[in-house]
Design a protein around this motif. Structure first.
Motif, short mmCIF file in Angstrom:
data_model
loop_
_atom_site.label_atom_id
_atom_site.label_comp_id
_atom_site.label_asym_id
_atom_site.label_seq_id
_atom_site.Cartn_x
_atom_site.Cartn_y
_atom_site.Cartn_z
N PRO A 130 16.29 -65.61 -38.56
CA PRO A 130 17.35 -66.43 -38.56
C PRO A 130 18.01 -65.62 -39.18
N LEU A 131 18.28 -64.77 -39.17
CA LEU A 131 19.61 -63.47 -39.97
C LEU A 131 20.49 -63.73 -40.00
N VAL A 132 21.30 -64.33 -38.36
CA VAL A 132 23.03 -64.92 -38.01
C VAL A 132 22.83 -66.02 -38.62
N GLU A 166 26.14 -66.95 -41.47
CA GLU A 166 26.32 -68.23 -41.49
C GLU A 166 27.06 -68.67 -42.32
N GLN A 167 25.76 -69.24 -43.29
CA GLN A 167 25.39 -70.37 -44.46
C GLN A 167 26.43 -69.48 -45.42
N ASP A 205 30.01 -69.61 -45.29
CA ASP A 205 30.68 -70.52 -45.41
C ASP A 205 30.43 -71.18 -46.89
N LEU A 206 29.59 -70.84 -47.55
CA LEU A 206 29.63 -71.12 -48.67
C LEU A 206 30.63 -70.73 -49.98
N VAL A 207 30.59 -68.97 -49.62
CA VAL A 207 32.02 -68.01 -49.63
C VAL A 207 33.05 -68.57 -49.54
#
Length: 67
Positions: free
Chosen positions: A10-12, A16-17, A20-22
């Protein structure tokens, strides 16, 4: 290095997570909590670990293809 498989990792999704946090932190005012920093750091460590595993798996595939 041709078309190498993604190995089902699940690298992508992790990247993305992290993004989103940044982005969420960039769009707000106020201090960043240690919990938020720990979340980003943990995701980054997981990304690095997956990238290392993928590099190892790709190297194995390349050796098998050359043999």
């Amino acid at each position: 290095m041709g078309n190498l498989p993604d190995h089902g990792l699940p690298l992508v999704q992790l990247k993305e997570q992290r993004r989103d946090l940044v982005v969420a932190l960039q769009n707000r005012k106020g201090p960043v909590s240690s919990w938020e920093l720990m979340q980003i750091a943990a995701i980054q460590q997981a990304i690095s670990a997956f990238e290392d595993v993928i590099a190892d798996l790709d190297a194995e595939l390349e050796l098998e293809a050359a043999a």
